[in-house]
Design an enzyme around this catalytic site. Structure first.
Site, PDB file in Angstrom:
ATOM      1  N   CYS A 102       3.979  -2.336  -3.586  1.00 25.85           N
ATOM      2  CA  CYS A 102       2.382  -3.359  -4.784  1.00 25.85           C
ATOM      3  C   CYS A 102       2.934  -4.019  -5.788  1.00 25.85           C
ATOM      4  O   CYS A 102       1.883  -4.916  -5.831  1.00 25.85           O
ATOM      5  CB  CYS A 102       1.291  -1.429  -4.711  1.00 25.85           C
ATOM      6  SG  CYS A 102       2.460  -0.184  -5.639  1.00 25.85           S
ATOM      7  N   GLY A 149       0.916   8.651  -4.492  1.00 23.13           N
ATOM      8  CA  GLY A 149       1.186   9.331  -2.854  1.00 23.13           C
ATOM      9  C   GLY A 149       2.549   9.910  -3.401  1.00 23.13           C
ATOM     10  O   GLY A 149       3.475   9.397  -3.728  1.00 23.13           O
ATOM     11  N   GLY A 199       5.022   9.714  -0.620  1.00 22.12           N
ATOM     12  CA  GLY A 199       5.728   8.991  -0.558  1.00 22.12           C
ATOM     13  C   GLY A 199       6.183   8.131  -0.750  1.00 22.12           C
ATOM     14  O   GLY A 199       7.391   7.509  -1.231  1.00 22.12           O
ATOM     15  N   ARG A 229       6.179   8.382  -4.422  1.00 27.78           N
ATOM     16  CA  ARG A 229       6.685   8.960  -5.418  1.00 27.78           C
ATOM     17  C   ARG A 229       8.756   9.560  -5.180  1.00 27.78           C
ATOM     18  O   ARG A 229       9.678   8.987  -5.610  1.00 27.78           O
ATOM     19  CB  ARG A 229       6.525  10.210  -5.874  1.00 27.78           C
ATOM     20  CG  ARG A 229       4.884  10.069  -6.857  1.00 27.78           C
ATOM     21  CD  ARG A 229       4.544  11.301  -6.862  1.00 27.78           C
ATOM     22  NE  ARG A 229       3.074  11.383  -7.183  1.00 27.78           N
ATOM     23  CZ  ARG A 229       2.941  11.053  -9.123  1.00 27.78           C
ATOM     24  NH1 ARG A 229       3.786  11.160  -9.155  1.00 27.78           N
ATOM     25  NH2 ARG A 229       1.304  10.568  -8.987  1.00 27.78           N
TER      26      ARG A 229
END
EC number: 1.2.1.10
Length: 303
Positions: A130, A163, A165, A167
């Site tokens: 992102c 979420g 994943g 992290r």
């Protein structure tokens, strides 16, 4: 109108937001959602939308791929499992859009290099991260005017939008983003920093982009290039906004961006989800349009 059938792997924040976007697509039709927990909110939500689901991971999808005509799969799981997922699905002739930082395939940042991927018949493209989708267009906007010796990006996202994943993938996030700042953004050396902010109420995604140019920056041309690039990104992420800049300090060019989401799954503060899922959907749509036009036929890849 013919639509290309898709599967989504990973019913977390990213997968669920992506599902909402694919439901609106004129050329993509989501038919499967793959998870590992039968009780997960994402799988329940997908079932409510009439999507077929499996809680047995990718292995639960494989027997149905050919019967259901799945041609594109989006992987929104974790970098650790992506390679195995891609191998199994590529072998059945399914193209992978990788939303993890695994980066097995080439990086794709739509406003910068989407067109380049067209004729190459790739079976796996990576959407970077992102933070990469939000910042690399700005690095590229500077580097297309003049050489960039160093590009550094800082992505700040709300804790609630990140979420489990993501992290687990923090190191992969920084490595993959820095690599794409160089390869796609055009900086000779890239660095990426992610800040996960626990503030409540959650804050909007903010991004800071620093570029050191090799020669004195051509301020007018760089500013024009940045504004033109922002318009390109806004075509698929309308909430992408310049907060301040470009600010010039010697050879340093700094741009401050903010990304608001559409609120498809998490509220609008989670622009980090939107910029990732909208870029992935845009990329898949381009490949789907080529398939529908008969210009692209997917071939099984034997690993």
């Amino acid at each position: 109108m013919k639509k290309i059938k898709c599967a989504l792997i990973g019913p977390g924040n990213i997968g669920t937001d992506l599902l909402a976007k694919l439901k609106r697509s004129s050329v993509l039709e989501p038919v499967w959602m793959v998870g590992i927990d039968p009780e997960s909110e994402g799988l329940n939500r997908a079932r409510e939308l009439g999507i077929k689901t499996t809680a047995e991971g990718v292995d639960g999808l494989l027997p149905h791929v050919l019967a259901d005509g799945v041609q594109i799969a989006f992987d929104a799981t974790s970098a650790y499992v992506h390679a195995e997922n891609a191998r199994k699905l590529n072998a059945l002739g399914v193209m992978m859009i990788d939303l993890t930082p695994a980066a097995i395939g080439p990086y794709c940042v739509p406003p910068v290099n989407l067109k380049e991927h067209l004729g190459k018949r790739e079976m796996n493209v990576n959407m970077v991260t992102c933070g990469g989708q939000a910042t690399i267009p700005m690095v590229a906007a500077v580097s297309r005017v003049q050489p960039v010796a160093y590009g550094e990006i800082v992505a700040t996202v709300s804790s609630r939008s990140v979420g489990p994943g993501t992290r687990k993938n923090i190191d992969e996030f920084t490595r993959t983003t820095a690599g794409a700042v160089e390869k796609v953004g055009g900086a000779r050396k890239g660095k990426a920093i992610i800040i996960i902010n626990p503030a409540e109420p959650p804050l909007m995604m903010r991004d800071t982009i620093h570029c050191l140019t090799e020669t004195e920056p051509d301020q007018q041309r760089i500013a024009e290039s940045i504004h033109a690039m922002i318009e390109e990104v806004q075509k698929y992420v309308p909430g992408y906004r310049l907060v301040n800049g470009p600010v010039f300090d010697g050879k340093r060019v700094t741009v401050f961006m903010e990304v608001a989401g559409l609120g498809d799954y998490l509220p609008t503060y989670a622009g980090n989800l939107d910029i990732m899922t909208a870029a992935a959907a845009r990329t898949a749509e381009m490949f789907a349009e080529e398939m529908i036009a008969g210009n692209l036929t997917l071939e099984p890849v034997v690993a």
